[in-house]
Design a protein around this motif. Sequence first.
Motif, PDB file in Angstrom:
ATOM      1  N   UNK A   1       3.064 -12.761  13.896  1.00 12.92           N
ATOM      2  CA  UNK A   1       2.138 -13.225  12.866  1.00 12.92           C
ATOM      3  C   UNK A   1       2.930 -13.808  11.701  1.00 12.92           C
ATOM      4  N   UNK A   2       2.333 -14.663  10.902  1.00 15.39           N
ATOM      5  CA  UNK A   2       3.045 -15.219   9.743  1.00 15.39           C
ATOM      6  C   UNK A   2       3.514 -14.109   8.798  1.00 15.39           C
ATOM      7  N   UNK A   3       4.614 -14.367   8.112  1.00 13.63           N
ATOM      8  CA  UNK A   3       5.214 -13.333   7.270  1.00 13.63           C
ATOM      9  C   UNK A   3       4.306 -12.962   6.102  1.00 13.63           C
ATOM     10  N   UNK A   4       3.556 -13.911   5.548  1.00  6.50           N
ATOM     11  CA  UNK A   4       2.702 -13.561   4.410  1.00  6.50           C
ATOM     12  C   UNK A   4       1.578 -12.619   4.839  1.00  6.50           C
ATOM     13  N   UNK A   5       1.139 -12.720   6.096  1.00  8.05           N
ATOM     14  CA  UNK A   5       0.133 -11.804   6.595  1.00  8.05           C
ATOM     15  C   UNK A   5       0.706 -10.402   6.720  1.00  8.05           C
ATOM     16  N   UNK A   6       1.940 -10.306   7.178  1.00  8.62           N
ATOM     17  CA  UNK A   6       2.579  -8.994   7.309  1.00  8.62           C
ATOM     18  C   UNK A   6       2.781  -8.364   5.930  1.00  8.62           C
ATOM     19  N   UNK A   7       3.170  -9.167   4.940  1.00 10.43           N
ATOM     20  CA  UNK A   7       3.367  -8.650   3.590  1.00 10.43           C
ATOM     21  C   UNK A   7       2.044  -8.149   3.023  1.00 10.43           C
ATOM     22  N   UNK A   8       0.962  -8.896   3.242  1.00 12.50           N
ATOM     23  CA  UNK A   8      -0.355  -8.475   2.751  1.00 12.50           C
ATOM     24  C   UNK A   8      -0.796  -7.181   3.429  1.00 12.50           C
ATOM     25  N   UNK A   9      -0.559  -7.060   4.724  1.00 15.49           N
ATOM     26  CA  UNK A   9      -0.934  -5.846   5.441  1.00 15.49           C
ATOM     27  C   UNK A   9      -0.135  -4.649   4.933  1.00 15.49           C
ATOM     28  N   UNK A  10       1.146  -4.847   4.668  1.00 13.15           N
ATOM     29  CA  UNK A  10       1.965  -3.752   4.147  1.00 13.15           C
ATOM     30  C   UNK A  10       1.518  -3.333   2.755  1.00 13.15           C
ATOM     31  N   UNK A  11       1.139  -4.287   1.894  1.00 14.91           N
ATOM     32  CA  UNK A  11       0.703  -3.915   0.549  1.00 14.91           C
ATOM     33  C   UNK A  11      -0.619  -3.154   0.593  1.00 14.91           C
ATOM     34  N   UNK A  12      -1.510  -3.524   1.505  1.00 12.87           N
ATOM     35  CA  UNK A  12      -2.767  -2.782   1.649  1.00 12.87           C
ATOM     36  C   UNK A  12      -2.483  -1.375   2.147  1.00 12.87           C
ATOM     37  N   UNK A  13      -1.580  -1.242   3.109  1.00 10.61           N
ATOM     38  CA  UNK A  13      -1.235   0.078   3.631  1.00 10.61           C
ATOM     39  C   UNK A  13      -0.587   0.935   2.544  1.00 10.61           C
ATOM     40  N   UNK A  14       0.264   0.338   1.715  1.00 14.45           N
ATOM     41  CA  UNK A  14       0.894   1.097   0.635  1.00 14.45           C
ATOM     42  C   UNK A  14      -0.143   1.585  -0.373  1.00 14.45           C
ATOM     43  N   UNK A  15      -1.121   0.740  -0.717  1.00  9.66           N
ATOM     44  CA  UNK A  15      -2.163   1.158  -1.644  1.00  9.66           C
ATOM     45  C   UNK A  15      -3.000   2.289  -1.073  1.00  9.66           C
ATOM     46  N   UNK A  16      -3.310   2.211   0.206  1.00  6.56           N
ATOM     47  CA  UNK A  16      -4.084   3.285   0.834  1.00  6.56           C
ATOM     48  C   UNK A  16      -3.293   4.582   0.855  1.00  6.56           C
ATOM     49  N   UNK A  17      -2.008   4.501   1.139  1.00  3.97           N
ATOM     50  CA  UNK A  17      -1.184   5.713   1.140  1.00  3.97           C
ATOM     51  C   UNK A  17      -1.116   6.334  -0.239  1.00  3.97           C
ATOM     52  N   UNK A  18      -1.050   5.517  -1.291  1.00  6.32           N
ATOM     53  CA  UNK A  18      -1.024   6.064  -2.648  1.00  6.32           C
ATOM     54  C   UNK A  18      -2.338   6.758  -2.988  1.00  6.32           C
ATOM     55  N   UNK A  19      -3.455   6.188  -2.547  1.00  2.32           N
ATOM     56  CA  UNK A  19      -4.764   6.814  -2.814  1.00  2.32           C
ATOM     57  C   UNK A  19      -4.894   8.139  -2.077  1.00  2.32           C
ATOM     58  N   UNK A  20      -4.421   8.162  -0.846  1.00  2.44           N
ATOM     59  CA  UNK A  20      -4.516   9.403  -0.058  1.00  2.44           C
ATOM     60  C   UNK A  20      -3.615  10.475  -0.662  1.00  2.44           C
ATOM     61  N   UNK A  21      -2.439  10.086  -1.122  1.00  5.48           N
ATOM     62  CA  UNK A  21      -1.490  11.049  -1.700  1.00  5.48           C
ATOM     63  C   UNK A  21      -1.983  11.588  -3.033  1.00  5.48           C
ATOM     64  N   UNK A  22      -2.769  10.818  -3.758  1.00  3.94           N
ATOM     65  CA  UNK A  22      -3.229  11.247  -5.103  1.00  3.94           C
ATOM     66  C   UNK A  22      -4.331  12.264  -5.043  1.00  3.94           C
TER      67      UNK A  22
END
Length: 133
Positions: free
Chosen positions: A112-133
């Motif tokens: 997949x294009x690199x910008x799509x992978x970066x967007x997916x990783x940033x969404x996953x990071x935000x979800x992990x922060x919400x779950x951890x909080x």
Amino acid sequence: MLASAREKAIATEHKSSAVVHQNQFLAKAVALVGFGSLEPSKTIEASTEQSANIAMAIAGTGLPALCFFIAGMYRREEQGPDVLPEANSARGTVTPTPLSQGPPTREHITPAPSRLMIAAESVANRLNRRVAA
């Protein structure tokens, strides 16, 4: 306050409702055809109103689904990757493999294009922060 409400109620004119007249006509028609009476009972009035509501619901949900099904039956098959070149370039394309080789593996799929992978990783990071909080 009560006097002003009464004056307002007295001055209010009667307005005819098309829906009420349609339901009354349907109830009278069912009573006349089914029972030979011009005066429908409360049961006939309620059942004709509910049957009209059910018919409108089915027409609103079932008819579009049927139309989309029929439209999908007669679609033309795509001729190959030249049909939508912009769609194939926007996302990864799959190279066809013979059935004897089994399903496609990671080697057969372009990344997949690199910008799509970066967007997916940033969404996953935000979800992990919400779950951890």
